[in-house]
Design a protein around this motif. Structure first.
Motif, short mmCIF file in Angstrom:
data_model
loop_
_atom_site.label_atom_id
_atom_site.label_comp_id
_atom_site.label_asym_id
_atom_site.label_seq_id
_atom_site.Cartn_x
_atom_site.Cartn_y
_atom_site.Cartn_z
N THR A 41 14.64 8.93 -72.02
CA THR A 41 15.42 7.87 -72.65
C THR A 41 16.49 7.36 -71.69
N VAL A 42 16.07 7.08 -70.46
CA VAL A 42 16.97 6.65 -69.40
C VAL A 42 17.17 5.13 -69.50
N ASN A 82 14.40 -2.07 -67.66
CA ASN A 82 13.01 -1.61 -67.66
C ASN A 82 12.87 -0.43 -66.71
N ASN A 83 11.63 -0.02 -66.44
CA ASN A 83 11.36 1.18 -65.63
C ASN A 83 11.29 0.91 -64.13
N LEU A 117 9.52 11.78 -67.96
CA LEU A 117 10.49 12.09 -66.91
C LEU A 117 11.11 10.82 -66.33
N LEU A 118 12.43 10.69 -66.52
CA LEU A 118 13.25 9.59 -66.00
C LEU A 118 12.68 8.22 -66.37
N ALA A 119 12.04 8.16 -67.54
CA ALA A 119 11.53 6.90 -68.07
C ALA A 119 12.44 6.39 -69.17
N THR A 120 12.31 5.09 -69.48
CA THR A 120 13.09 4.52 -70.57
C THR A 120 12.58 4.99 -71.92
N ALA A 121 11.37 5.54 -71.95
CA ALA A 121 10.78 6.03 -73.19
C ALA A 121 11.48 7.30 -73.66
N SER A 122 11.36 7.57 -74.95
CA SER A 122 11.90 8.82 -75.47
C SER A 122 10.90 9.94 -75.19
#
Length: 534
Positions: free
Chosen positions: A231-232, A238-239, A270-275
């Motif tokens: 959740t970054v 965006n990513n 890992l280090l993604a905007t996703a939860s």
């Protein structure tokens, strides 16, 4: 174009590092179980010593066993050590440090570093959090516990600002979130000013704590929600910066901590905007592989949470079994999740503890966690000792690694300048492994035999066997070695043979405790039998 080029670079790094690791793994080991070959044991002039395992004693070895876990925030009571020295349990009052050899402090970067150039460990730093920090560190030292750390930068879901104010004042770009009625800010992890300030903090922290005599491990990255690298929120929305930031932050930790193992979260985001609960592209695995190839070991903070720890995580752990150690943190917290556990099919927290435990066992974890709660009866540590005490002791006996030699053939007489042949067979009683293959250890732990003075029981001569790799010792697969040493002109006399696991970076002093019954010196040498040198 840049992202495509970076992906190519990351893939190349993965292939190259994998080849290097594979080469290193075979450079010191020749450890087939050849115990059935009689000539290895029936050596003229030798005596065979049979050794029984010690299965239940808590050994203070690195990267194995229970971790006692706390923070530095308002939930931390001044009575922390008194509470944990006198915890009520299902078997009576216990001292938790008798079961755990690590204190893990996971807290806000701003608590460790309230002002630029000022740190919680400085004598003149007198913030509330700094005083708590000093109290924890002093108590850990008094209880023969090492330290572990995690630095959280992101304030999402927090009531405090987890990055220091000086970072914002220096011009770092940031975003604002609301927790309840409290607004907090967090720097974008791709912001160059944030990266400069955080790198300076990590550098100064490592200068103080990159010491394996003090620190057991460091948990990175500290970015994203709860510091768990998911959740970054990036400045781009965006990513796009994801690969660059992962490369930067993993380089930062691994280059600063040369002697203390570093861990990174493994999960789908890992280090993604996703939860954490969402599926992410194959790039996730590639980025974690990049960190592993740089020298990171693995941890996950949601064991027992069935919506978070799923087949992806299980398969990743299985693919890295014995390549890197895995440590676990349970996810469910009694004080904050309440009845939510029923969604995972748990009837109560006794079942939660078992869900965490057996998920960890399935991943062959080396370490499990006792988490802190200011309300002791609602804390996870209290729960382990009152609702799952059998699993606390079972993990000490069966989890992580427990190394011992069950059979050794040593000479009972030799000349002072002659050669001797020793056959020795080793087993691991634990489901984890001794990770001597991580770069921070670099195979520093070795099998050694010693001639002990019969009066002082101090080593007169130590013979290190360079061949065995302790990371090869897996439960159910004994490893046997036939080793030849030159006595090295030892003075004639009667000595005691002993065996131990030494730290070659410390002049071959004992580095790991053997899990064996028998006469063991205070330093950790297991006595075997007398030998006459003439």
């Amino acid at each position: 174009m840049f992202n495509n080029n970076l992906s190519i670079i990351l893939r190349a790094r993965t292939l190259l590092a994998g080849a290097v690791i594979a080469a290193a793994a075979t450079s010191c080991s020749d450890s087939d179980d050849t115990s059935s070959l009689n000539h290895l044991w029936d050596i003229n002039g030798n005596q065979i010593v049979d050794i029984k395992p010690e299965r239940y004693k808590m050994l203070r070895n690195p990267l194995t066993g229970w971790v006692l876990y706390t923070g530095l925030g308002d939930g931390l009571n001044d009575s922390f050590w008194d509470d944990y020295d006198n915890m009520e349990s299902s078997v009576g009052r216990v001292k938790v440090s008798d079961y755990s050899n690590v204190l893990f402090i996971r807290a806000a970067w701003s608590y460790f570093n309230p002002e630029e150039g000022k740190y919680a460990w400085d004598e003149d730093c007198n913030t509330v959090e700094a005083r708590r920090f000093k109290m924890l560190v002093k108590g850990a030292e008094e209880r023969n516990m090492k330290l572990a750390f995690s630095f959280i930068c992101d304030s999402q879901d927090k009531h405090d600002n987890f990055s220091p104010e000086y970072v914002k004042k220096a011009g770092a770009q940031y975003y604002v979130t609301t927790t309840g009625s409290v607004q907090v800010w967090s720097p974008y992890p791709d912001d160059p000013i944030f990266q400069e300030k955080f790198a300076k903090f990590i550098h100064d922290f490592a200068a103080k704590y990159d010491d394996p005599d003090v620190t057991m491990f460091i948990s990175g990255t500290g970015l994203g929600k709860w510091g768990e690298s998911h959740t970054v929120i990036y400045s781009t929305g965006n990513n796009d910066p994801r690969e660059q930031v992962t490369d930067w932050v993993t380089d930062l930790y691994i280059n600063e901590f040369k002697h203390v193992p570093c861990f990174i979260n493994y999960h789908r985001a890992l280090l993604a905007t996703a939860s954490y609960t969402e599926n992410v592209s194959a790039l996730t695995e590639q980025l974690i592989e990049m960190a592993v190839d740089k020298g990171f070991s693995l941890r996950n903070d949601a064991f027992g949470m069935k919506s978070y720890y799923k087949d992806w995580e299980r398969n990743f752990a299985a693919a890295h079994r014995y390549r890197r150690p895995i440590i676990m943190e349970g996810g469910w917290v009694k004080t904050s999740h309440g009845g939510s556990i029923k969604g995972d099919g748990y009837a109560d927290y006794a079942e939660v503890r078992r869900g965490e435990y057996y998920e960890g066992k399935g991943a062959n974890v080396n370490m499990m966690d006792f988490r802190y709660g200011s309300n002791m009866a609602m804390g996870e540590t209290w729960s382990w000792f009152n609702e799952a005490y059998d699993l606390v002791t079972e993990f000490i006996a069966e989890g992580g690694y427990r190394l011992y030699p069950d059979k050794i053939s040593v000479p009972t007489g030799t000349s002072s300048s002659g050669n001797v042949t020793i056959t020795h067979r080793w087993s691991n009683l634990g489901w984890g492994y001794c990770p001597t293959n991580i770069p921070q250890w670099n195979q520093k732990y070795k099998v050694a035999f010693a001639l002990l003075d019969k009066t002082t029981l101090q080593p007169v001569k130590v013979y290190v066997d360079e061949r065995p790799c302790l990371n090869d010792w897996i439960k159910g697969k004994p490893s046997t070695y036939e080793s030849t040493f030159n006595m090295g002109n030892v003075k004639a006399g009667e000595y005691m043979w002993a065996v131990g696991l030494v730290d070659t970076t410390k002049d071959n002093q004992i580095g790991l405790q053997i899990s064996a019954k028998g006469d063991i010196t205070p330093e950790g040498w297991l006595q075997l039998t007398n030998v006459n040198v003439n």
